[in-house]
Design an enzyme around this catalytic site. Sequence first.
Site, PDB file in Angstrom:
ATOM      1  N   LYS A  96       0.806  -1.232   0.000  1.00 46.21           N
ATOM      2  CA  LYS A  96       0.000   0.000   0.000  1.00 46.21           C
ATOM      3  C   LYS A  96       0.841   1.285   0.000  1.00 46.21           C
ATOM      4  CE  LYS A  96      -4.247  -1.714   2.108  1.00 46.21           C
ATOM      5  NZ  LYS A  96      -5.279  -1.402   3.092  1.00 46.21           N
ATOM      6  N   ASP A 116     -10.145   2.887   2.238  1.00 48.33           N
ATOM      7  CA  ASP A 116     -10.306   2.177   3.518  1.00 48.33           C
ATOM      8  C   ASP A 116     -11.093   3.024   4.515  1.00 48.33           C
ATOM      9  OD1 ASP A 116      -8.986  -0.138   2.741  1.00 48.33           O
ATOM     10  OD2 ASP A 116      -7.026   0.609   3.363  1.00 48.33           O
TER      11      ASP A 116
END
Length: 284
Positions: free
Chosen positions: A70, A107
């Site tokens: 990420k 997220d």
Amino acid sequence: MISGCAIVAGVVGRPIAHSLSPQIHNAWLEAAGVDGVYVPFAPDDRGFERLVEGFRGGAIRGLNVTLPFKEAALAISSQPSEAAQAAGAANVLVFEPDGRIVADNTDGVGLLRAFRAQAPQWDVAAGPVAVLGAGGAARGAVAALIAAGAPEVRVVNRTLAKAETLVGMLGPKARALPWSRAADAFGEATAVINATSGGLDGADGFDIPLAATPEACVVMDMVYKPLATGLLKAARALGRPTVDGLEMLIGQAVPSFEAFFGVSPPAGVDVRGLALKALGEKTA
Ligand code: ATR
């Protein structure tokens, strides 16, 4: 149906074999009748950049990115969203035909969607929120909570210095506390969110003083294997409302799907049921 014009997207991470994202996205694609497909990729550490460079220019439409890539996904992007910059990580890459790689982090949206779905009474702006952990997942959660209007976010971590570094990056609404002061952090909290990499079942020796939370405090765990983590079980035993990590996973997939395929996921697809089955959990 997958034709020669199919839109291709996927998920990259390692390990990836147990990712639920292909099931979720392909179920939505099928139900929506979209000519598209969603596939997994698991490059080695150095292969991530090569993979992404290979897609530059639009060889595929986009990628979800999961651990451990990420941060690398944010670094390779030419156009990161505010959410991705604040989180210091990206879980969505979109490959534009002109060569730009647009990065986003959904997220935080997923976290807030999960609360809306499973604790609709909860109001992010109503009081302080406690976040357990100070790694990448915690940073994204803290940034999203502040952006959504949380008046204060208390970051509780085993290693206080890491919590202090995180708080230093995210401004005056975030506060760092050591684990020994978790009970203080839980006082008046509207929610407690586990963003550590463990399920915090007590086996690790950490005392999670949930009894110090107000009665209406929502307890959320980002861990979804097992779905009923030690933390969620303890919260339920105290009568606290809970939100699980699977709902957050599904929540982050919604804006990802929209970014890749240009339409919203169709209503009425039981992706949670599908995911529960894949996890070996009861669907009831
Ligand atoms: P991620 O990117 O998933 O957030 P990470 O950056 O490795 O992963 O961070 C893991 C977090 O979980 C850290 O906050 C870590 O605490 P430390 O900073 O003290 O290492 C926390 N963590 C991991 N295992 C833990 C455990 N058994 N009990 C409490 N905290 C734990």
